[in-house]
Design a protein around this motif. Structure first.
Motif, PDB file in Angstrom:
ATOM      1  N   VAL A 109      13.476   6.317 -46.830  1.00 26.56           N
ATOM      2  CA  VAL A 109      14.552   6.293 -45.836  1.00 26.56           C
ATOM      3  C   VAL A 109      15.448   7.521 -45.981  1.00 26.56           C
ATOM      4  O   VAL A 109      15.834   8.149 -44.976  1.00 26.56           O
ATOM      5  N   ARG A 120      16.147  10.373 -43.130  1.00 22.09           N
ATOM      6  CA  ARG A 120      17.499  10.733 -42.717  1.00 22.09           C
ATOM      7  C   ARG A 120      17.682  12.233 -42.697  1.00 22.09           C
ATOM      8  O   ARG A 120      18.413  12.768 -41.847  1.00 22.09           O
ATOM      9  N   ARG A 134      19.502  10.656 -35.996  1.00 25.36           N
ATOM     10  CA  ARG A 134      19.268   9.217 -35.973  1.00 25.36           C
ATOM     11  C   ARG A 134      19.933   8.546 -37.171  1.00 25.36           C
ATOM     12  O   ARG A 134      20.120   9.149 -38.229  1.00 25.36           O
ATOM     13  N   PHE A 184      19.398   5.627 -39.848  1.00 21.42           N
ATOM     14  CA  PHE A 184      18.384   4.753 -40.465  1.00 21.42           C
ATOM     15  C   PHE A 184      19.112   3.708 -41.308  1.00 21.42           C
ATOM     16  O   PHE A 184      19.832   4.042 -42.256  1.00 21.42           O
ATOM     17  N   LEU A 227       8.119   4.591 -39.916  1.00 23.07           N
ATOM     18  CA  LEU A 227       9.439   5.213 -39.835  1.00 23.07           C
ATOM     19  C   LEU A 227       9.390   6.544 -39.099  1.00 23.07           C
ATOM     20  O   LEU A 227      10.309   6.867 -38.329  1.00 23.07           O
ATOM     21  N   GLY A 275      11.379   7.315 -35.841  1.00 19.69           N
ATOM     22  CA  GLY A 275      12.308   8.430 -35.813  1.00 19.69           C
ATOM     23  C   GLY A 275      12.067   9.364 -34.639  1.00 19.69           C
ATOM     24  O   GLY A 275      13.013   9.895 -34.042  1.00 19.69           O
ATOM     25  N   VAL A 309      17.434   3.396 -36.082  1.00 11.88           N
ATOM     26  CA  VAL A 309      16.203   2.795 -36.619  1.00 11.88           C
ATOM     27  C   VAL A 309      16.611   1.802 -37.700  1.00 11.88           C
ATOM     28  O   VAL A 309      17.421   2.114 -38.573  1.00 11.88           O
ATOM     29  N   CYS A 325      15.215  -0.922 -40.651  1.00 15.18           N
ATOM     30  CA  CYS A 325      14.070  -1.333 -41.491  1.00 15.18           C
ATOM     31  C   CYS A 325      14.507  -2.522 -42.340  1.00 15.18           C
ATOM     32  O   CYS A 325      15.538  -2.454 -43.030  1.00 15.18           O
ATOM     33  N   ASP A 344      13.250   0.245 -33.426  1.00  8.64           N
ATOM     34  CA  ASP A 344      13.919   1.452 -32.926  1.00  8.64           C
ATOM     35  C   ASP A 344      14.488   1.171 -31.543  1.00  8.64           C
ATOM     36  O   ASP A 344      14.102   0.208 -30.873  1.00  8.64           O
TER      37      ASP A 344
END
Length: 444
Positions: free
Chosen positions: A308, A312, A318, A320, A347, A351, A358, A360, A375
Motif C-alpha cells: 500500500v 501511494r 489517489r 489508499f 491495487l 490505482g 481505493v 483495501c 475503487d
C-alpha cells in the motif's frame, strides 16, 4: 590421508550406533562378571549351609560322646574335602592344623552366616553355624577355598569378553550395512537432483520413505513454482515485445524516411514514444510489486503495508485506505511473492482506474483469507464482468497494458484452490474479492 567429514549423516549415525553398541556390550560384560561372582558365592554359601545342617543332624543321630562325635565329623569332612573347625563345649577339632589356625578366631564371633576370609592369595568362604548338642553349645565352621573357583570364573569372564568383542564387531558391521541401506534413498534423491540439474528429468520421484515425502513434495512444489514464474516471465516478455514492436517500427520508419518531420508527425512520434515508456513503466511496476520474497510465508500486516505504501507513491493523487480485522492472523501459509503479486495486480488496477479513492480490506478466518479491493472509478458494465480475468482481454484502451494482469491473478488464485469475484463496488467502481483457503489447500 583419510579424511572423515564430521558433518556427514552417515558418520554421525555410525558414531552414535557404534558408541551405543560399545556401551551396551561393555556394560553387559561388566555386569556378567559381577553377577557371575555373586551367583557363585550364593551357590557355594548355600551348599556350605546344607552341609553344616547335615553334619549337625548326623551328630544328633549318632548320640556319641563329644570326642567320638568329633572324630566321626572328622571322617566325614575328609570325604567333603572342606576345611572345618568344630567346637563342642571346650573341645575343638579341625580338619587340619592350618585350618584350625585360620578359622579359630571366627569361633567366638556371633551369628550364623557366610563369611569371606582373605589370607594371602587365598580367598576362603566360611559358613558359621551355632547349635546346641546334648545340652552343650557348639559352633561349626565349614570353609571352601574360593580362589580356584575365582580363577575359573576369571577364565570364563575373559572368554565371554572375547565373545562380546566379536559380537561388537558384528554389531558395528551390521550397523554399517543398516545405515548404508537406510541412507540409500538420500543418495537416490541426490542422484535425482543431479539429473534434474543436468536436465535429464523434470521432477523428483515420490517413491521415497514416508519421512521424505514432505521434502520431495516441497521440492517439486518449488520447481512447479519456478516453472510457473518462468512461464509468466516469458509470456510477459513476449507480450511486451509484441506491444512495443508496432510503435517501434513506426518510429523507425519515420526516422529512416526522407520526408521532413512536421509538427503533426512529431506529435504522433511523441505519442508512440510515450506509449512505449508507459509500457516499460507498467512492467517495472509489476517487478517492484512482486519483490524478492519468494519462498517466504506471508506476514499480512507487514507485506500489505509495504504494498500500500508503494502504491501511494506510484499514485500520489489517489488515497489508499487499508483496514484489517483486529482478530486477523498475522502469518498465513501463502508464498509472500505470490501474495504480493496477487494483491499488487488488484491495487495497481484500482490505482489506474480510480478517481480519488481505493479501499483495501483484509479478513482471515480459521479456513480462509479474504482480500477485498474497491475503487471509485468508472467500473465495468454488468455484462462485461464475466470477461474479466480472460487472457488478453482489455475492456478499455485508455491505459497501456497487455490484458494479462487479471488473467495472472486468476492463475495464481487457482494454484491455491481459491477464487476471485468481480462486482460493482459501493464506491461506484469495481470490487475485486479474492478468497484463498488456509486449511486443506496448498501449503508453502
Amino acid at each position: 590421508m583419510f579424511h572423515v567429514d564430521r558433518r556427514s549423516l552417515r558418520v554421525r549415525l555410525l558414531t552414535w550406533l557404534g558408541g551405543v553398541a560399545l556401551l551396551v556390550v561393555g556394560l553387559t560384560w561388566l555386569l556378567h562378571g559381577v553377577f557371575l561372582e555373586s551367583l557363585a558365592k550364593d551357590f557355594l554359601g548355600e551348599r556350605l549351609k546344607r552341609e553344616a545342617a547335615y553334619a549337625i543332624t548326623q551328630l544328633e543321630q549318632d548320640r556319641l560322646e563329644a570326642p567320638a562325635a568329633q572324630a566321626s565329623t572328622h571322617q566325614r569332612y575328609r570325604v567333603f574335602h572342606h576345611l572345618y573347625v568344630l567346637r563342642i563345649d571346650e573341645n575343638v577339632s579341625a580338619s587340619d592344623p592350618e585350618g584350625r589356625r585360620l578359622l579359630a578366631p571366627l569361633l567366638d564371633e556371633g551369628g550364623n552366616g557366610l563369611i569371606e576370609l582373605m589370607h594371602g592369595e587365598r580367598h576362603l568362604l566360611v559358613y558359621r553355624h551355632r547349635f546346641t548338642w546334648q545340652g552343650t553349645k557348639g559352633v561349626l565352621l565349614i570353609s571352601e577355598d574360593f580362589s580356584r573357583i575365582e580363577a575359573g570364573l576369571a577364565t570364563l569372564h575373559r572368554w565371554v569378553g572375547g565373545i562380546a568383542a566379536g559380537l561388537l564387531v558384528v554389531l558395528v558391521v551390521l550397523n554399517m550395512l543398516a545405515v548404508n541401506r537406510g541412507l540409500r534413498p538420500l543418495w537416490q534423491l541426490r542422484d535425482q537432483l543431479e539429473a534434474l540439474q543436468a536436465g535429464e528429468r523434470q521432477r523428483l520421484s515420490l517413491n521415497v520413505p514416508a519421512e521424505l515425502d514432505a521434502l520431495v513434495a516441497q521440492l517439486n512444489r518449488f520447481m512447479d513454482d519456478i516453472d510457473l514464474r518462468l512461464q509468466r516471465s516469458r509470456e510477459s516478455v513476449a507480450n511486451l515485445s509484441h506491444a512495443l514492436k508496432t510503435p517501434l517500427a513506426t518510429v523507425t520508419q519515420v526516422l529512416r524516411g526522407g520526408r521532413p518531420i512536421d509538427d503533426s508527425r512529431r506529435r504522433k512520434l511523441m505519442m508512440r514514444i510515450e506509449d512505449i515508456n508507459a509500457q516499460l513503466d507498467a512492467e517495472l511496476r509489476r517487478a517492484r510489486i512482486a519483490g524478492p520474497h519468494a519462498g517466504r510465508m506471508t506476514q499480512l500486516a507487514r507485506d500489505t503495508k509495504r504494498l500500500v505504501d508503494m502504491f501511494r507513491g506510484l499514485y500520489p493523487q489517489r488515497t489508499f485506505q487499508l483496514t484489517q480485522a483486529t482478530d486477523a492472523r498475522d502469518q498465513v501459509p501463502v508464498d509472500a511473492h505470490d501474495f504480493a503479486e496477487m494483491l499488487g495486480i488488484v491495487l495497481d488496477n484500482a490505482g489506474k482506474w480510480s478517481t480519488r479513492e481505493v479501499r483495501c480490506h483484509i479478513y482471515t478466518s480459521l479456513e480462509t483469507l479474504t482480500l477485498t479491493v474497491d475503487d471509485d472509478g468508472p467500473g465495468v458494465a454488468e455484462q462485461q464482468l464475466p470477461q474479466l480475468g480472460e487472457r488478453g482481454t482489455r475492456l478499455d484502451e485508455r491505459y497501456p497494458g497487455h490484458g494479462l494482469g487479471l488473467a495472472i491473478l486468476m492463475q495464481l488464485v487457482a494454484r491455491y484452490e481459491g477464487h476471485c469475484h468481480f462486482a460493482r463496488s459501493p464506491l461506484g467502481g469495481l470490487r475485486v474479492t479474492t478468497t484463498l483457503p488456509l486449511a486443506g489447500g496448498q501449503s508453502v
